[in-house]
Design a protein around this motif. Structure first.
Motif, PDB file in Angstrom:
ATOM      1  N   VAL A 274       0.356  -3.192  -1.063  1.00 12.82           N
ATOM      2  CA  VAL A 274       0.187  -1.832  -0.768  1.00 12.82           C
ATOM      3  C   VAL A 274       1.965  -1.366  -0.905  1.00 12.82           C
ATOM      4  O   VAL A 274       2.250  -0.206  -1.254  1.00 12.82           O
ATOM      5  CB  VAL A 274      -0.257  -1.574   0.708  1.00 12.82           C
ATOM      6  N   PRO A 275       2.682  -2.157  -0.349  1.00 12.87           N
ATOM      7  CA  PRO A 275       4.083  -2.024  -0.453  1.00 12.87           C
ATOM      8  C   PRO A 275       4.695  -1.905  -1.925  1.00 12.87           C
ATOM      9  O   PRO A 275       5.520  -0.993  -2.269  1.00 12.87           O
ATOM     10  CB  PRO A 275       4.873  -3.146   0.296  1.00 12.87           C
ATOM     11  N   LEU A 276       4.062  -2.444  -2.739  1.00 11.24           N
ATOM     12  CA  LEU A 276       4.438  -2.518  -4.307  1.00 11.24           C
ATOM     13  C   LEU A 276       3.827  -0.848  -4.859  1.00 11.24           C
ATOM     14  O   LEU A 276       4.728  -0.579  -5.571  1.00 11.24           O
ATOM     15  CB  LEU A 276       3.968  -3.524  -5.137  1.00 11.24           C
ATOM     16  N   LEU A 277       2.730  -0.501  -4.103  1.00  8.74           N
ATOM     17  CA  LEU A 277       2.019   0.501  -4.975  1.00  8.74           C
ATOM     18  C   LEU A 277       2.303   1.821  -4.254  1.00  8.74           C
ATOM     19  O   LEU A 277       2.254   2.640  -5.115  1.00  8.74           O
ATOM     20  CB  LEU A 277       0.494   0.245  -4.560  1.00  8.74           C
ATOM     21  N   ARG A 278       2.630   1.818  -3.106  1.00 14.15           N
ATOM     22  CA  ARG A 278       2.749   3.051  -2.486  1.00 14.15           C
ATOM     23  C   ARG A 278       3.985   3.936  -3.012  1.00 14.15           C
ATOM     24  O   ARG A 278       3.677   5.214  -3.150  1.00 14.15           O
ATOM     25  CB  ARG A 278       3.130   2.931  -0.645  1.00 14.15           C
ATOM     26  N   PRO A 279       5.216   3.199  -3.238  1.00 14.28           N
ATOM     27  CA  PRO A 279       6.066   4.193  -3.921  1.00 14.28           C
ATOM     28  C   PRO A 279       5.791   4.861  -5.315  1.00 14.28           C
ATOM     29  O   PRO A 279       6.435   5.930  -5.777  1.00 14.28           O
ATOM     30  CB  PRO A 279       7.333   3.131  -4.300  1.00 14.28           C
ATOM     31  N   LEU A 280       4.674   4.464  -5.867  1.00 16.25           N
ATOM     32  CA  LEU A 280       4.366   5.001  -6.867  1.00 16.25           C
ATOM     33  C   LEU A 280       3.995   6.309  -6.993  1.00 16.25           C
ATOM     34  O   LEU A 280       3.908   7.456  -7.838  1.00 16.25           O
ATOM     35  CB  LEU A 280       3.054   4.361  -7.801  1.00 16.25           C
ATOM     36  N   GLY A 281       3.373   6.586  -5.688  1.00 16.06           N
ATOM     37  CA  GLY A 281       2.971   8.093  -5.388  1.00 16.06           C
ATOM     38  C   GLY A 281       1.489   8.373  -6.021  1.00 16.06           C
ATOM     39  O   GLY A 281       1.201   9.618  -6.177  1.00 16.06           O
ATOM     40  N   LEU A 282       0.785   7.380  -6.765  1.00 16.52           N
ATOM     41  CA  LEU A 282      -0.510   7.547  -7.527  1.00 16.52           C
ATOM     42  C   LEU A 282      -1.666   7.351  -6.701  1.00 16.52           C
ATOM     43  O   LEU A 282      -1.658   6.515  -5.595  1.00 16.52           O
ATOM     44  CB  LEU A 282      -0.178   6.898  -8.794  1.00 16.52           C
ATOM     45  N   ARG A 283      -2.890   7.753  -6.903  1.00 14.57           N
ATOM     46  CA  ARG A 283      -4.060   7.442  -6.569  1.00 14.57           C
ATOM     47  C   ARG A 283      -4.143   5.809  -6.941  1.00 14.57           C
ATOM     48  O   ARG A 283      -3.951   5.753  -8.178  1.00 14.57           O
ATOM     49  CB  ARG A 283      -5.251   8.235  -6.956  1.00 14.57           C
ATOM     50  N   ILE A 284      -4.645   5.143  -6.070  1.00 18.99           N
ATOM     51  CA  ILE A 284      -4.900   3.654  -6.556  1.00 18.99           C
ATOM     52  C   ILE A 284      -6.342   3.435  -6.522  1.00 18.99           C
ATOM     53  O   ILE A 284      -7.145   3.621  -5.668  1.00 18.99           O
ATOM     54  CB  ILE A 284      -4.354   2.736  -5.593  1.00 18.99           C
ATOM     55  N   LEU A 285      -7.032   3.019  -7.749  1.00 21.61           N
ATOM     56  CA  LEU A 285      -8.328   2.730  -7.930  1.00 21.61           C
ATOM     57  C   LEU A 285      -8.241   0.772  -7.828  1.00 21.61           C
ATOM     58  O   LEU A 285      -7.550   0.215  -8.443  1.00 21.61           O
ATOM     59  CB  LEU A 285      -8.822   2.890  -9.142  1.00 21.61           C
ATOM     60  N   ILE A 286      -9.432   0.428  -7.317  1.00 22.03           N
ATOM     61  CA  ILE A 286      -9.829  -0.878  -7.269  1.00 22.03           C
ATOM     62  C   ILE A 286     -11.375  -0.972  -7.798  1.00 22.03           C
ATOM     63  O   ILE A 286     -12.271  -0.189  -7.394  1.00 22.03           O
ATOM     64  CB  ILE A 286      -9.348  -1.789  -6.125  1.00 22.03           C
ATOM     65  N   GLU A 287     -11.632  -1.971  -8.481  1.00 21.61           N
ATOM     66  CA  GLU A 287     -13.035  -2.367  -9.020  1.00 21.61           C
ATOM     67  C   GLU A 287     -13.503  -3.499  -8.369  1.00 21.61           C
ATOM     68  O   GLU A 287     -13.831  -4.538  -9.297  1.00 21.61           O
ATOM     69  CB  GLU A 287     -12.844  -1.997 -10.585  1.00 21.61           C
ATOM     70  N   PRO A 288     -13.778  -3.833  -7.180  1.00 27.69           N
ATOM     71  CA  PRO A 288     -14.367  -4.870  -6.706  1.00 27.69           C
ATOM     72  C   PRO A 288     -15.853  -5.277  -7.018  1.00 27.69           C
ATOM     73  O   PRO A 288     -16.464  -4.244  -6.556  1.00 27.69           O
ATOM     74  CB  PRO A 288     -14.102  -5.160  -5.261  1.00 27.69           C
ATOM     75  N   GLY A 289     -16.314  -6.353  -7.232  1.00 24.90           N
ATOM     76  CA  GLY A 289     -17.607  -6.467  -7.239  1.00 24.90           C
ATOM     77  C   GLY A 289     -18.138  -7.656  -6.424  1.00 24.90           C
ATOM     78  O   GLY A 289     -18.808  -7.220  -5.305  1.00 24.90           O
TER      79      GLY A 289
END
Ligand SMILES: Cc1ncc(COP(=O)(O)O)c(C=O)c1O
Length: 431
Positions: A274-289
């Protein structure tokens, strides 16, 4: 907490006796715990709450309509890899607008179907595919949302058959080529460059490969997002689960959650990513199965014979590699427990199916409680890549599936009638 536990000496799925299900529906039988499915989904959802995010369940792991409906009701989208899977989303009451379409070999017809359904995005795996999507979209007078799948060339350290993020694999576009591909794609009039996607492999039990891949791709996605006004970044699926409690730290009780063992958990995953991704300001998708459904299902089988040879104790069961191919295909471990727990000595056993292949086994030389004809065993952690990989090899019907919710249970796939196996076959007139 997984939905399977012993109550007294009876194995239960939530509030239902697994033996009672085996009696009612026969074996081989897949049993799924709805509470576990929902619990896993909600844990991930909560861990990612600081981000604008969407969980697209990788339905290749388990595409039973009832399983899918339970996740769609929680707000989940789906990661699909074929027209058939997208049709299942619709049949399950899922929302195509929350679907991403992956896979290296999308046909023109599949692209057209997905465009007509209004999916969220195509995760594109090659330049010829981009050109094809653009052409189909132009013919339909539509704008196709696309994301390039970047292959970050990071070794996920998982089994060779489920690693996807290195240049030895057929997946995605090489990291170094991605910027050029976007530049060319931006000139195609019927595409909208909506985001970037990656997926490095399956059954990752450490957080480091995810961190490594995200850190490697971040500068690229930051640059491209600014240039093309991206909406999202998908970091794929791959979160691993505990198959073999003996390999995990902490007390060796198979029903304990990975969290209790200090293994990859949603909390740890989020804490690092999360700390790496938050500054991007984009929607984050994950694809867990697997993470969502793997430990939410087991396969029940009946012991047909016990065959002792000079060297071995073979427990011959009525489930086979056509029902659960993972041990034969990936050398996978599945914990095997009796539905009725008894004390006494264990016997080193090979649990094998009736198929005429030496690879048709579920374990070898494993200390197991002594069992006899008519006893039942459960193969745990069979909810992902289990039933979906079932086949009719040896003209064996596909197993039945049951979903449990508290004290309720329902047959969510009837056992395949044997005649259905050859229903589409024809004998030519000259015979
Ligand atoms: C593109 C993509 N996303 C997600 C997944 C799901 O992986 P897992 O079940 O390990 O989460 C896969 C599995 O192969 C995949 O290929």
């Amino acid at each position: 907490m997984h939905g399977f536990h012993y109550s007294g000496n009876q194995l239960k799925c939530e509030g239902v006796s697994v033996a009672a299900l085996a009696k009612k529906f026969g074996t081989p039988l897949y049993v799924y715990s709805q509470r576990t499915l929902a619990g896993h989904f909600q844990k991930l959802d909560a861990a990612l709450a600081p981000l604008d995010h969407l969980i697209c369940f990788a339905m290749k792991a388990n595409s039973n309509l009832a399983v899918m409906r339970s996740l769609a009701r929680l707000g989940g989208g789906f990661d699909v890899v074929s027209e058939g899977e997208l049709r299942r989303v619709v049949a399950a009451g899922g929302d195509p607008r929350k679907c991403v379409f992956a896979g290296v070999g999308k046909t023109g017809a599949e692209i057209e179907f997905a465009l007509r359904k209004g999916i969220y995005c195509f995760n594109v795996e090659s330049e010829p595919e981009l050109a094809r999507i653009n052409k189909v979209a132009a013919r339909l007078k539509k704008i196709a949302p696309v994301a390039v799948r970047v292959n970050p060339n990071v070794d996920a350290g998982t089994h060779a058959k489920i690693t996807t993020g290195t240049y030895e694999n057929k997946f995605g576009i090489a990291f170094e080529q991605v910027a050029g591909v976007y530049a060319r794609a931006s000139k195609l009039k019927n595409l909208r460059l909506r985001g970037l996607q990656m997926h490095i492999g399956s059954q990752l039990t450490a957080v480091q490969p995810f961190e490594l891949a995200v850190k490697k791709v971040l500068p690229l996605v930051t640059k491209l997002a600014a240039k093309y006004k991206f909406e999202f970044f998908s970091i794929g699926g791959g979160l691993g689960i505990v198959y073999n409690p003996a390999l995990a730290s902490g007390p060796a009780a198979w029903w304990q959650t990975p969290a209790a063992r200090g293994i990859l958990t949603p909390a740890l995953y989020a804490q690092r990513l999360v700390p790496l991704l938050r500054p991007l300001g984009l929607r984050i998708l994950i694809e867990p199965g697997r993470f969502i459904c793997g430990n939410a299902g087991l396969l029940v089988t009946r012991v047909e014979y016990v065959k002792r040879t000079g060297r071995k104790n073979f427990v011959i069961v009525d489930a086979a590699m056509n029902d659960l191919i993972r041990p034969a295909f990936y050398d996978s471990y599945h914990e095997i427990v009796p539905l009725k727990r008894r004390g006494g000595k264990t016997v080193s056993s090979d649990v094998v199916g009736p198929i005429c292949e030496s690879g048709d086994y579920f374990c070898k030389n494993r200390p197991l409680p002594k069992v006899g004809e008519g006893d039942h065993l459960a193969l745990l952690s069979a909810g992902a890549y289990g039933s979906v990989m079932g086949s009719n090899y040896n003209s064996r019907p596909l197993a039945a599936e049951v979903l449990v919710n508290g004290r309720q249970s329902a047959l969510v796939r009837a056992r395949q009638p044997v005649e259905d196996i050859w229903a589409n076959e024809k004998i030519p007139a000259w015979l």
